[in-house]
Design an enzyme around this catalytic site. Structure first.
Site, PDB file in Angstrom:
ATOM      1  CB  SER A 136       3.564  -0.543   0.060  1.00 48.20           C
ATOM      2  OG  SER A 136       4.835   1.025  -0.520  1.00 48.20           O
ATOM      3  NE  ARG A 205      14.702  -0.903  -5.947  1.00 45.45           N
ATOM      4  CZ  ARG A 205      13.359  -0.990  -5.519  1.00 45.45           C
ATOM      5  NH1 ARG A 205      12.492   0.208  -5.985  1.00 45.45           N
ATOM      6  NH2 ARG A 205      12.942  -1.722  -5.378  1.00 45.45           N
ATOM      7  CG  ASP A 305       6.646   4.197   5.699  1.00 45.47           C
ATOM      8  OD1 ASP A 305       7.078   4.837   5.894  1.00 45.47           O
ATOM      9  OD2 ASP A 305       5.385   3.155   5.784  1.00 45.47           O
ATOM     10  CG  HIS A 338       7.858   1.791   2.637  1.00 45.60           C
ATOM     11  ND1 HIS A 338       6.233   2.373   3.437  1.00 45.60           N
ATOM     12  CD2 HIS A 338       7.389   1.400   1.888  1.00 45.60           C
ATOM     13  CE1 HIS A 338       5.645   1.252   2.133  1.00 45.60           C
ATOM     14  NE2 HIS A 338       6.471   1.444   1.660  1.00 45.60           N
ATOM     15  CG  ASP A 339      12.701  -2.335   3.281  1.00 42.10           C
ATOM     16  OD1 ASP A 339      11.170  -2.404   2.227  1.00 42.10           O
ATOM     17  OD2 ASP A 339      14.055  -1.857   2.716  1.00 42.10           O
TER      18      ASP A 339
END
Length: 386
Positions: A136, A205, A305, A338-339
């Site tokens: 990232s 968040r 992603d 993305h995770d």
């Protein structure tokens, strides 16, 4: 560790403490691991009291004895970046007047992170890095090492990252920034009639978590299901007649946990560093920025992603092609979003291990479709954050 007076790229200077964690034998070749946006220096194993959940052991499946970044063979260092709130000097740290710096903390950039890490490594007596590995924005940090200190790095692994954010991600980060920015207070002034800092951070968040997941993974995990866990009360009374959905429960839960462990001013500082990063800054192109780097490089991207898509990884790989070292771009088919770089270590680990043990030329560059995991996949009910 105190590294002395530190001048920030965008202005400001102060004595900087850099918190770090070490694994393995310092006599072995050193691998620097760069953490993601809200990660800590505790890349593996347990963390001290006060650092818990997703900030502790966030890449434990990759770092340790016998693991892809093998601490029996490498000395591993992970340093918390300036602006964070896990020990390195940041907005939550005590300033000269005894109060937290808050909004008066100098603006930070990814280059500030790299330079502070270099100063730390100088203090530790590490001149050359066997490898720099990051995911990232940590991948941007790793690339900045290849750009800024090419003579000190032999291998680079940039995972789930891009040369810069695109307009969509900048726009979403602006939306995430706004509620936190409204609560950001200076030591010189107070604000009234605005939400509490934790409320703004929680909104930010929630937006961040949606960015980290793919459409397919959200559909698979949540769909339109009603949550089993119902809130004690709804903030909006008019919502009482409508279902509280699984996806809302997930976002609310993670927002609540995040505000317990992170500082709002730190989040803003780090988010802006991410927004401002541009590999080609002060250079005519990405390739020119990396022209001095002659080591091997591994780029890893994930098809699901959309935050840092494979196209960005290909841009990085293309920019590295002009160097003397080998370059591999591994594209992994994954619906996690993305995770994936955190929750699918069985997919990330093999190419990283190959880079470290045999070099980038030994890493296959075709899209990975069928993989037999080397060890159990880490995929819990609550996905980690980037």
């Amino acid at each position: 560790m105190t590294i002395g007076s530190f001048a920030f790229e965008r202005g400001g200077e102060l004595d900087l403490d850099v918190a770090y964690a070490e694994y393995g034998d310092p006599e072995d070749p050193t691998v620097l691991v760069c953490h993601a946006l809200t990660g800590s220096q505790y890349v593996a194993g347990p963390a001290p009291e006060g650092v818990s959940g997703q900030a502790a052991g966030w890449w434990d499946a990759l770092v340790g004895p016998g693991k892809p970044i093998d601490t029996r063979a490498y000395h591993v260092v992970c340093a918390n970046v300036p602006g964070s709130c896990y020990g390195t000097t940041g907005p939550a740290s005590e300033g000269p007047d005894g109060e937290p710096y808050g909004a008066d903390f100098p603006p930070v950039t990814v280059s500030d992170w790299t330079r502070s890490q270099a100063r730390l490594l100088d203090e530790l007596g590490v001149e050359t890095l066997y490898a720099v590995v990051g995911g990232s924005v940590g991948g941007m940090n790793a690339l900045d090492w290849a750009k800024r200190y090419p003579e000190r790095v032999e291998r680079v692994a940039a995972i789930a990252t891009s040369p810069r954010l695109d307009a969509q991600c900048l726009g979403l980060n602006t939306a995430a920034d706004a509620p936190s920015r409204a609560t950001r207070t200076s030591r010189a002034a107070t604000t009234t009639a605005v939400p509490e800092p934790d409320e703004g951070l929680a909104v930010a968040r929630r937006i961040g978590h949606v960015m980290y997941l793919s459409k397919a993974s959200m559909s698979d995990r949540f769909d339109r299901r009603v949550a089993e866990r119902q809130p004690a009360e709804r903030a909006d009374p008019s919502a009482e007649g409508f279902p509280y959905r699984d996806v809302a429960s997930y976002l609310d839960y993670n927002a609540e946990r995040f505000t317990e462990r992170f500082d709002a001013n730190s989040y803003l500082s780090l988010l802006r560093a991410l927004d401002e990063y541009d590999l080609a800054q002060d250079a005519p192109s990405d390739a020119a920025a990396l022209a001095g780097y002659e080591g091997d490089a591994l780029v890893v991207s994930f098809t699901g992603d959309w935050h840092f898509p494979p196209e960005g990884g290909e841009e990085i790989a293309d920019a590295l092609e002009g160097g003397a070292g080998a370059v591999a771009h591994r594209v992994i088919e994954s619906e996690y979003g993305h995770d994936a770089f955190l929750v699918e270590p069985d997919r990330v680990g093999p190419p990283v291990r190959t880079l470290l043990e045999r070099g980038a030329s030994a890493v296959t560059t075709e899209t990975e479709r069928d993989v037999t995991p080397d060890y159990p996949r880490v995929c819990t009910g609550l996905l980690p954050d980037a």
